[in-house]
Write a protein that holds these residues in place. Structure first.
Motif, PDB file in Angstrom:
ATOM      1  N   VAL A   5       0.864  -1.225  -0.156  1.00  0.00           N
ATOM      2  CA  VAL A   5      -0.074  -0.032  -0.067  1.00  0.00           C
ATOM      3  C   VAL A   5       0.788   1.361   0.109  1.00  0.00           C
ATOM      4  CG1 VAL A   5      -0.233   0.086   2.570  1.00  0.00           C
ATOM      5  CG2 VAL A   5      -1.775   1.256   1.314  1.00  0.00           C
ATOM      6  N   ASP A   7       0.603   5.424   0.504  1.00  0.00           N
ATOM      7  CA  ASP A   7      -0.106   6.503   1.164  1.00  0.00           C
ATOM      8  C   ASP A   7       0.486   7.570   1.005  1.00  0.00           C
ATOM      9  OD1 ASP A   7      -1.309   8.200   2.996  1.00  0.00           O
ATOM     10  OD2 ASP A   7      -0.854   7.266   4.664  1.00  0.00           O
ATOM     11  N   LEU A 106      -9.529   9.115  -1.501  1.00  0.00           N
ATOM     12  CA  LEU A 106     -10.710   8.429  -0.678  1.00  0.00           C
ATOM     13  C   LEU A 106     -11.445   9.452  -0.070  1.00  0.00           C
ATOM     14  CD1 LEU A 106      -8.422   5.705   1.218  1.00  0.00           C
ATOM     15  CD2 LEU A 106      -9.825   5.557  -0.830  1.00  0.00           C
ATOM     16  N   GLU A 111     -11.960   7.300   4.585  1.00  0.00           N
ATOM     17  CA  GLU A 111     -10.570   7.290   5.547  1.00  0.00           C
ATOM     18  C   GLU A 111     -11.056   6.972   6.872  1.00  0.00           C
ATOM     19  OE1 GLU A 111      -7.904  10.812   5.414  1.00  0.00           O
ATOM     20  OE2 GLU A 111      -8.271  10.970   3.026  1.00  0.00           O
ATOM     21  N   LEU A 114     -11.720   3.148   7.222  1.00  0.00           N
ATOM     22  CA  LEU A 114     -10.637   2.283   7.092  1.00  0.00           C
ATOM     23  C   LEU A 114      -9.841   2.345   8.419  1.00  0.00           C
ATOM     24  CD1 LEU A 114      -9.971   2.806   3.426  1.00  0.00           C
ATOM     25  CD2 LEU A 114     -10.770   0.699   4.220  1.00  0.00           C
ATOM     26  N   ARG A 295      -3.517   2.753   6.439  1.00  0.00           N
ATOM     27  CA  ARG A 295      -2.788   1.712   5.658  1.00  0.00           C
ATOM     28  C   ARG A 295      -3.037   0.416   6.133  1.00  0.00           C
ATOM     29  NH1 ARG A 295       0.703   5.871   6.532  1.00  0.00           N
ATOM     30  NH2 ARG A 295       1.731   4.935   8.353  1.00  0.00           N
ATOM     31  N   VAL A 298      -6.806  -0.635   5.029  1.00  0.00           N
ATOM     32  CA  VAL A 298      -6.614  -0.789   3.539  1.00  0.00           C
ATOM     33  C   VAL A 298      -6.312  -2.197   3.123  1.00  0.00           C
ATOM     34  CG1 VAL A 298      -5.589  -0.254   1.132  1.00  0.00           C
ATOM     35  CG2 VAL A 298      -6.454   1.704   2.555  1.00  0.00           C
ATOM     36  N   ARG A 301      -8.954  -4.738   4.627  1.00  0.00           N
ATOM     37  CA  ARG A 301     -10.286  -4.758   3.638  1.00  0.00           C
ATOM     38  C   ARG A 301      -9.915  -5.463   2.574  1.00  0.00           C
ATOM     39  NH1 ARG A 301     -14.630  -1.018   4.307  1.00  0.00           N
ATOM     40  NH2 ARG A 301     -16.401  -1.992   3.165  1.00  0.00           N
ATOM     41  N   HIS A 302      -8.540  -5.381   1.802  1.00  0.00           N
ATOM     42  CA  HIS A 302      -8.327  -5.930   0.575  1.00  0.00           C
ATOM     43  C   HIS A 302      -8.067  -7.488   0.889  1.00  0.00           C
ATOM     44  CE1 HIS A 302      -6.419  -6.331  -3.400  1.00  0.00           C
ATOM     45  NE2 HIS A 302      -5.730  -7.071  -2.675  1.00  0.00           N
ATOM     46  N   TRP A 310     -11.111  -2.589  -3.710  1.00  0.00           N
ATOM     47  CA  TRP A 310     -10.518  -1.480  -4.145  1.00  0.00           C
ATOM     48  C   TRP A 310     -10.667  -0.903  -5.778  1.00  0.00           C
ATOM     49  CZ3 TRP A 310      -7.827   1.869  -1.435  1.00  0.00           C
ATOM     50  CH2 TRP A 310      -6.787   2.384  -1.915  1.00  0.00           C
TER      51      TRP A 310
END
Length: 335
Positions: A5, A7, A106, A111, A114, A295, A298, A301-302, A310
């Protein structure tokens, strides 16, 4: 499975490469590139060409590094500094065209969602009803929830760098009247969200972001070199005392204090005002410093929902206009 990831924040571009065995993102490599985008944007919020050039170079370097560590193309996103820029779409297209990385912005409430997910996974269910504060360079994210995802979340224009530029620009240290003006602004913006947090009465409040980490260190928490598993807390009473110290020092003098880094010294006062006001208005006596934030959210969730989630976000970000923050959004059962 190895994933990564990227950011893009107000000060740095950060890369995390993680192994995702057993559903937990375990970092194997991290890197950062200091760009200080917030210092380069114009009065109108546009990102100048030279800053875009540096951003392209940093994202390209992050993608190459992720590939060297065996990760696929990174999940790349930018926070408020790019999200609020009038030339946002041009910046995103320049990055994608020249690096091949499909970066997105996002919405602020996403944000917050997440970041809450990352904090909930770190804090565990024993935290009970959980409130969250995250102070970024351009915005403040607040969330509350009893489960895996928040019941509500809010994104407010109360980032430490944004407020420093708006209220303290050219004043070092700022006069007391400027600090009072800033506090009134924060109180006004936070009024409705704080009332909701008080009503929910969270059992635990987590705080993420470098701003909270540095303020906790200033108030006596363990230094970062002792690792992420050391318990760290920030008490409102201690922060109030440190706030008085920060207000009378110049940025150069603040940089000599424990925990306050030179790049963030100028915005540390505004960050402390936001943190203390948020805690006071919500009735929170102390927060727990959580090392997992957006981070990790994300990545989680992925891992849990696959790449389709995503892809949907990046497609929305590609062609839509600037995304405005939604003050309060109640999560639906489908969340």
């Amino acid at each position: 499975m190895r994933i990564s990831v990227v950011d893009v924040g107000s000060n740095t571009v950060r890369l995390v490469v993680a192994d995702a065995e057993d559903g937990v993102p375990l970092p194997v490599h991290t890197a950062k590139w200091k760009l200080r985008l917030s210092e380069q944007v114009g009065p109108d919020g546009r990102i100048p060409e030279e800053a875009v050039e540096r951003l392209v170079e940093a994202v390209s370097a992050a993608a190459r590094t992720a590939q060297q560590w065996g990760a696929a193309g990174p999940l790349a996103f930018a926070t408020a500094i790019v999200r609020n820029a009038p030339d946002r779409l041009e910046v995103l297209r320049a990055i994608r065209t020249r690096t091949g990385v499909r970066i997105c912005t996002l919405p602020g409430e996403v944000e917050a969602e997440l970041t809450f997910l990352g904090a909930r996974r770190w804090m565990g269910w024993q935290a009970g009803p959980l409130a969250l504060f995250d102070i970024g360079g351009g915005s403040l994210e607040v969330a509350f929830g009893r489960g895996r995802l928040p019941d509500f979340m809010a994104s407010l224009p109360l980032g430490a760098n944004r407020l420093t530029r708006e209220f303290f620009d050219g004043q070092d240290p700022p006069p007391l009247r400027s600090v009072k003006r800033l506090r009134r602004k924060v109180r006004h913006e936070l009024r409705d969200v704080a009332a909701r947090i008080r009503w929910e009465r969270p059992r635990t409040t987590a705080a993420t972001s470098r701003t909270f980490q540095q303020l906790a260190r200033l108030c006596g928490a363990a230094p970062g070199r002792e690792g992420p598993f050391v318990s760290r807390h920030l008490a409102r009473a201690d922060l109030r005392d440190c706030l008085g110290r920060l207000a009378v020092l110049s940025a150069a003098e603040r940089a000599n204090l424990p925990g306050i880094s030179a790049p963030r010294a100028a915005q540390s006062l505004a960050g402390a005002v936001v943190a203390h006001t948020a805690m006071k208005l919500t009735g929170v006596e102390a927060v727990t410093i959580c090392p997992w934030a957006i981070r990790e959210g994300v990545l989680l969730r992925h891992i849990e929902e696959g790449p389709g989630w995503w892809s949907g976000l990046t497609e929305l970000s590609d062609e839509s206009g600037p995304v405005g923050a939604v003050p309060l959004r109640v999560a639906t059962p489908a969340d």
